[in-house]
Write a protein that holds these residues in place. Structure first.
Motif, PDB file in Angstrom:
ATOM      1  N   PRO A 107       0.701  -1.028   0.255  1.00  0.00           N
ATOM      2  CA  PRO A 107       0.286   0.090   0.264  1.00  0.00           C
ATOM      3  C   PRO A 107       0.523   1.643  -0.056  1.00  0.00           C
ATOM      4  O   PRO A 107       2.121   1.473   0.564  1.00  0.00           O
ATOM      5  CB  PRO A 107      -0.688  -0.307   1.189  1.00  0.00           C
ATOM      6  N   GLU A 108       0.496   2.268  -0.978  1.00  0.00           N
ATOM      7  CA  GLU A 108       1.432   3.361  -0.717  1.00  0.00           C
ATOM      8  C   GLU A 108       2.703   3.439  -1.803  1.00  0.00           C
ATOM      9  O   GLU A 108       3.470   4.403  -1.274  1.00  0.00           O
ATOM     10  CB  GLU A 108       1.186   4.542   0.713  1.00  0.00           C
ATOM     11  N   LEU A 109       2.818   2.778  -2.095  1.00  0.00           N
ATOM     12  CA  LEU A 109       4.094   1.948  -2.443  1.00  0.00           C
ATOM     13  C   LEU A 109       4.334   3.048  -3.774  1.00  0.00           C
ATOM     14  O   LEU A 109       3.413   3.409  -4.539  1.00  0.00           O
ATOM     15  CB  LEU A 109       4.502   0.681  -3.124  1.00  0.00           C
ATOM     16  N   THR A 110       4.902   4.001  -4.265  1.00  0.00           N
ATOM     17  CA  THR A 110       5.488   5.404  -4.679  1.00  0.00           C
ATOM     18  C   THR A 110       6.536   5.319  -5.611  1.00  0.00           C
ATOM     19  O   THR A 110       7.098   5.472  -6.820  1.00  0.00           O
ATOM     20  CB  THR A 110       5.184   6.434  -4.470  1.00  0.00           C
ATOM     21  N   ILE A 111       7.554   4.152  -4.651  1.00  0.00           N
ATOM     22  CA  ILE A 111       8.873   4.635  -5.947  1.00  0.00           C
ATOM     23  C   ILE A 111       9.418   2.780  -5.345  1.00  0.00           C
ATOM     24  O   ILE A 111       9.818   2.081  -4.448  1.00  0.00           O
ATOM     25  CB  ILE A 111      10.114   5.125  -4.386  1.00  0.00           C
ATOM     26  N   PRO A 112       9.074   2.236  -6.641  1.00  0.00           N
ATOM     27  CA  PRO A 112       9.029   0.971  -6.386  1.00  0.00           C
ATOM     28  C   PRO A 112      11.302   0.003  -6.225  1.00  0.00           C
ATOM     29  O   PRO A 112      11.696   1.146  -6.880  1.00  0.00           O
ATOM     30  CB  PRO A 112       9.024   0.051  -8.122  1.00  0.00           C
ATOM     31  N   ILE A 113      11.680  -1.387  -5.747  1.00  0.00           N
ATOM     32  CA  ILE A 113      12.659  -1.754  -6.178  1.00  0.00           C
ATOM     33  C   ILE A 113      12.558  -1.784  -7.490  1.00  0.00           C
ATOM     34  O   ILE A 113      11.986  -3.058  -8.016  1.00  0.00           O
ATOM     35  CB  ILE A 113      12.388  -2.803  -4.661  1.00  0.00           C
ATOM     36  N   CYS A 114      13.894  -2.289  -7.887  1.00  0.00           N
ATOM     37  CA  CYS A 114      14.201  -2.647  -9.019  1.00  0.00           C
ATOM     38  C   CYS A 114      15.633  -3.122  -8.773  1.00  0.00           C
ATOM     39  O   CYS A 114      16.028  -3.995  -9.815  1.00  0.00           O
ATOM     40  CB  CYS A 114      14.161  -1.007  -9.834  1.00  0.00           C
ATOM     41  N   TYR A 115      16.483  -3.031  -7.827  1.00  0.00           N
ATOM     42  CA  TYR A 115      17.299  -4.286  -7.706  1.00  0.00           C
ATOM     43  C   TYR A 115      17.322  -4.751  -6.462  1.00  0.00           C
ATOM     44  O   TYR A 115      17.324  -4.086  -5.432  1.00  0.00           O
ATOM     45  CB  TYR A 115      18.807  -2.978  -7.477  1.00  0.00           C
ATOM     46  N   TYR A 116      17.648  -5.899  -6.454  1.00  0.00           N
ATOM     47  CA  TYR A 116      18.263  -6.609  -5.666  1.00  0.00           C
ATOM     48  C   TYR A 116      19.227  -7.645  -5.630  1.00  0.00           C
ATOM     49  O   TYR A 116      19.711  -7.915  -6.170  1.00  0.00           O
ATOM     50  CB  TYR A 116      17.020  -7.897  -5.778  1.00  0.00           C
ATOM     51  N   VAL A 117      20.259  -7.664  -4.104  1.00  0.00           N
ATOM     52  CA  VAL A 117      21.363  -7.995  -4.112  1.00  0.00           C
ATOM     53  C   VAL A 117      21.415  -9.094  -4.123  1.00  0.00           C
ATOM     54  O   VAL A 117      20.974  -9.574  -2.856  1.00  0.00           O
ATOM     55  CB  VAL A 117      22.674  -7.380  -3.777  1.00  0.00           C
ATOM     56  N   ILE A 175      18.066 -20.125 -10.236  1.00  0.00           N
ATOM     57  CA  ILE A 175      16.708 -19.942  -9.580  1.00  0.00           C
ATOM     58  C   ILE A 175      16.234 -18.998  -9.357  1.00  0.00           C
ATOM     59  O   ILE A 175      14.838 -18.436  -9.977  1.00  0.00           O
ATOM     60  CB  ILE A 175      16.765 -20.994  -8.883  1.00  0.00           C
ATOM     61  N   THR A 176      17.046 -18.028  -8.666  1.00  0.00           N
ATOM     62  CA  THR A 176      16.828 -16.285  -7.783  1.00  0.00           C
ATOM     63  C   THR A 176      16.339 -15.883  -9.105  1.00  0.00           C
ATOM     64  O   THR A 176      15.442 -14.645  -9.183  1.00  0.00           O
ATOM     65  CB  THR A 176      17.346 -16.200  -6.839  1.00  0.00           C
ATOM     66  N   TYR A 177      17.199 -15.574 -10.382  1.00  0.00           N
ATOM     67  CA  TYR A 177      17.037 -14.915 -11.195  1.00  0.00           C
ATOM     68  C   TYR A 177      15.344 -15.040 -12.299  1.00  0.00           C
ATOM     69  O   TYR A 177      14.819 -13.908 -12.210  1.00  0.00           O
ATOM     70  CB  TYR A 177      18.314 -15.197 -12.414  1.00  0.00           C
ATOM     71  N   ARG A 178      15.864 -16.279 -12.245  1.00  0.00           N
ATOM     72  CA  ARG A 178      14.179 -16.872 -12.846  1.00  0.00           C
ATOM     73  C   ARG A 178      12.703 -16.239 -12.173  1.00  0.00           C
ATOM     74  O   ARG A 178      12.359 -15.886 -12.808  1.00  0.00           O
ATOM     75  CB  ARG A 178      13.988 -18.692 -13.243  1.00  0.00           C
ATOM     76  N   ALA A 179      12.739 -16.589 -11.110  1.00  0.00           N
ATOM     77  CA  ALA A 179      12.068 -16.757  -9.918  1.00  0.00           C
ATOM     78  C   ALA A 179      11.408 -14.873 -10.222  1.00  0.00           C
ATOM     79  O   ALA A 179      10.304 -14.527 -10.167  1.00  0.00           O
ATOM     80  CB  ALA A 179      12.191 -16.674  -8.702  1.00  0.00           C
ATOM     81  N   LYS A 185      16.113  -5.807 -11.151  1.00  0.00           N
ATOM     82  CA  LYS A 185      16.952  -6.747 -11.689  1.00  0.00           C
ATOM     83  C   LYS A 185      17.610  -7.582 -10.726  1.00  0.00           C
ATOM     84  O   LYS A 185      17.938  -6.902  -9.553  1.00  0.00           O
ATOM     85  CB  LYS A 185      18.563  -5.617 -12.325  1.00  0.00           C
ATOM     86  N   VAL A 186      18.592  -8.453 -11.055  1.00  0.00           N
ATOM     87  CA  VAL A 186      18.872  -8.939  -9.903  1.00  0.00           C
ATOM     88  C   VAL A 186      20.465  -8.984 -10.153  1.00  0.00           C
ATOM     89  O   VAL A 186      21.515  -9.067 -11.622  1.00  0.00           O
ATOM     90  CB  VAL A 186      18.705 -10.787 -10.463  1.00  0.00           C
ATOM     91  N   VAL A 187      21.711  -8.675  -8.888  1.00  0.00           N
ATOM     92  CA  VAL A 187      23.189  -8.361  -8.932  1.00  0.00           C
ATOM     93  C   VAL A 187      23.584  -9.399  -8.093  1.00  0.00           C
ATOM     94  O   VAL A 187      23.276  -9.973  -6.763  1.00  0.00           O
ATOM     95  CB  VAL A 187      23.255  -6.781  -7.816  1.00  0.00           C
ATOM     96  N   SER A 188      24.967  -9.707  -8.485  1.00  0.00           N
ATOM     97  CA  SER A 188      25.253 -11.176  -8.305  1.00  0.00           C
ATOM     98  C   SER A 188      26.016 -11.241  -7.279  1.00  0.00           C
ATOM     99  O   SER A 188      26.371  -9.842  -6.205  1.00  0.00           O
ATOM    100  CB  SER A 188      26.085 -11.488  -9.585  1.00  0.00           C
ATOM    101  N   ALA A 189      26.547 -12.469  -6.842  1.00  0.00           N
ATOM    102  CA  ALA A 189      27.415 -12.056  -5.197  1.00  0.00           C
ATOM    103  C   ALA A 189      29.047 -12.280  -5.640  1.00  0.00           C
ATOM    104  O   ALA A 189      28.913 -11.497  -6.987  1.00  0.00           O
ATOM    105  CB  ALA A 189      27.896 -13.933  -5.423  1.00  0.00           C
ATOM    106  N   GLY A 190      29.457 -11.609  -4.735  1.00  0.00           N
ATOM    107  CA  GLY A 190      30.783 -11.203  -5.418  1.00  0.00           C
ATOM    108  C   GLY A 190      31.848 -11.235  -4.510  1.00  0.00           C
ATOM    109  O   GLY A 190      32.153 -12.832  -4.716  1.00  0.00           O
ATOM    110  N   ALA A 191      33.278 -11.459  -4.023  1.00  0.00           N
ATOM    111  CA  ALA A 191      33.584 -11.439  -3.128  1.00  0.00           C
ATOM    112  C   ALA A 191      35.025  -9.915  -2.809  1.00  0.00           C
ATOM    113  O   ALA A 191      35.261  -9.512  -3.394  1.00  0.00           O
ATOM    114  CB  ALA A 191      35.456 -12.502  -4.133  1.00  0.00           C
ATOM    115  N   ILE A 192      35.503 -10.459  -1.650  1.00  0.00           N
ATOM    116  CA  ILE A 192      36.223  -9.222  -1.069  1.00  0.00           C
ATOM    117  C   ILE A 192      37.958 -10.259  -0.839  1.00  0.00           C
ATOM    118  O   ILE A 192      37.938 -11.247  -0.543  1.00  0.00           O
ATOM    119  CB  ILE A 192      35.904  -8.795   0.232  1.00  0.00           C
ATOM    120  N   LEU A 193      38.945  -9.847  -1.603  1.00  0.00           N
ATOM    121  CA  LEU A 193      40.014 -10.192  -1.935  1.00  0.00           C
ATOM    122  C   LEU A 193      41.324  -9.982  -0.772  1.00  0.00           C
ATOM    123  O   LEU A 193      42.358  -9.290  -1.136  1.00  0.00           O
ATOM    124  CB  LEU A 193      40.533  -9.617  -3.452  1.00  0.00           C
ATOM    125  N   PHE A 194      40.876 -10.740   0.468  1.00  0.00           N
ATOM    126  CA  PHE A 194      41.693 -10.146   1.433  1.00  0.00           C
ATOM    127  C   PHE A 194      42.982 -10.924   1.108  1.00  0.00           C
ATOM    128  O   PHE A 194      43.336 -11.997   0.434  1.00  0.00           O
ATOM    129  CB  PHE A 194      41.002 -10.824   2.962  1.00  0.00           C
TER     130      PHE A 194
END
Length: 236
Positions: free
Chosen positions: A66-76, A110-114, A125-134
């Motif tokens: 209810p009262e959504l005015t700015i949709p969510i466009c990206y999921y990480v 699976i997540t992308y298809r869903a 849009k779907v943003v993938s996993a990443g990594a930290i190169l310690f």
């Protein structure tokens, strides 16, 4: 809903992280905390969860908040690979993604298809996993080369154990390349729209990391969802 309202009241769109971190969903893996792909018996629960979240916040006028005015466009989608800050390398897999890279890629698909079934417009849009190169690029070894073949190069020596704790990172390095190769190859199934990444060090490190990503993932764009520069440059 409350968090989305706070963001949109200030003119922002929320970018949520999706975490598959409920231990009941992967009892076969005997993981008490961290992330893993759900066992087949629980896979549909993840799909239903993703679809419900996307449908509520995609702004298409159907089952929206209810009262959504700015949709969510990206999921990480997280599940990121971390070259452990403790310096144990391959001996300390995780702490975020505690499953195989094949299962990480499968869950991405699976997540992308869903998400795209919930919002077939393609706006979400779907943003993938990443990594930290310690403990690898932090002291700018071999710049601008990011994956030298020479066994005497500093990166190869770092991977093989010449680092502050004598740890090997070869399994994690190969897994990371496998992940990025798959992200960049949609023929094996689409995992994401963007390569998610956390550049946490200095500019030359970021330059090496981005060149590394583009070498393996081609022209798929990079999504920088946070950037903490100049941290951990002493000690690693």
């Amino acid at each position: 809903d409350d968090i989305v309202r706070v963001f949109q009241n200030h003119g922002f769109s929320l970018t949520p992280y999706l975490n598959c971190n409920a231990p009941w969903a992967f009892p076969s893996k005997n993981i008490s905390q961290g992330e893993a792909a759900p066992d087949p018996a629980f896979e549909q629960y993840w799909i239903d969860f993703i679809k419900a979240v996307v449908e509520r916040y995609d702004g298409d006028g159907f089952n929206d908040m209810p009262e959504l005015t700015i949709p969510i466009c990206y999921y990480v989608y997280t599940g990121e690979i971390v070259y452990s800050g403790s310096g144990k390398g391959d001996a300390e897999w995780g702490p975020y993604w505690l499953d195989t890279i094949d299962n990480l890629l499968r869950l991405h698909r699976i997540t992308y298809r869903a998400i795209n079934e919930a919002d077939p417009s393609g706006k979400t849009k779907v943003v993938s996993a990443g990594a930290i190169l310690f403990d690898l690029f932090t002291d700018f070894p071999d710049y601008p080369d990011f994956d030298p073949i020479d066994p005497n190069s500093r990166i190869r020596k770092h991977l093989a154990g010449e680092n502050y704790r004598g740890s090997t990172y070869t399994a994690g390095w190969d897994s990371l390349k496998k992940m990025l190769d798959s992200f960049g190859n949609d023929d094996d199934g689409i995992e994401c729209d963007y390569i998610g990444w956390h550049p946490h060090f200095n500019w030359r490190v970021i330059d090496q990391e981005f060149a590394f990503i583009q070498y393996h993932a081609g022209n798929k764009p990079i999504f920088v969802d946070d950037m903490w520069t100049n941290i951990a440059c002493i000690g690693y």
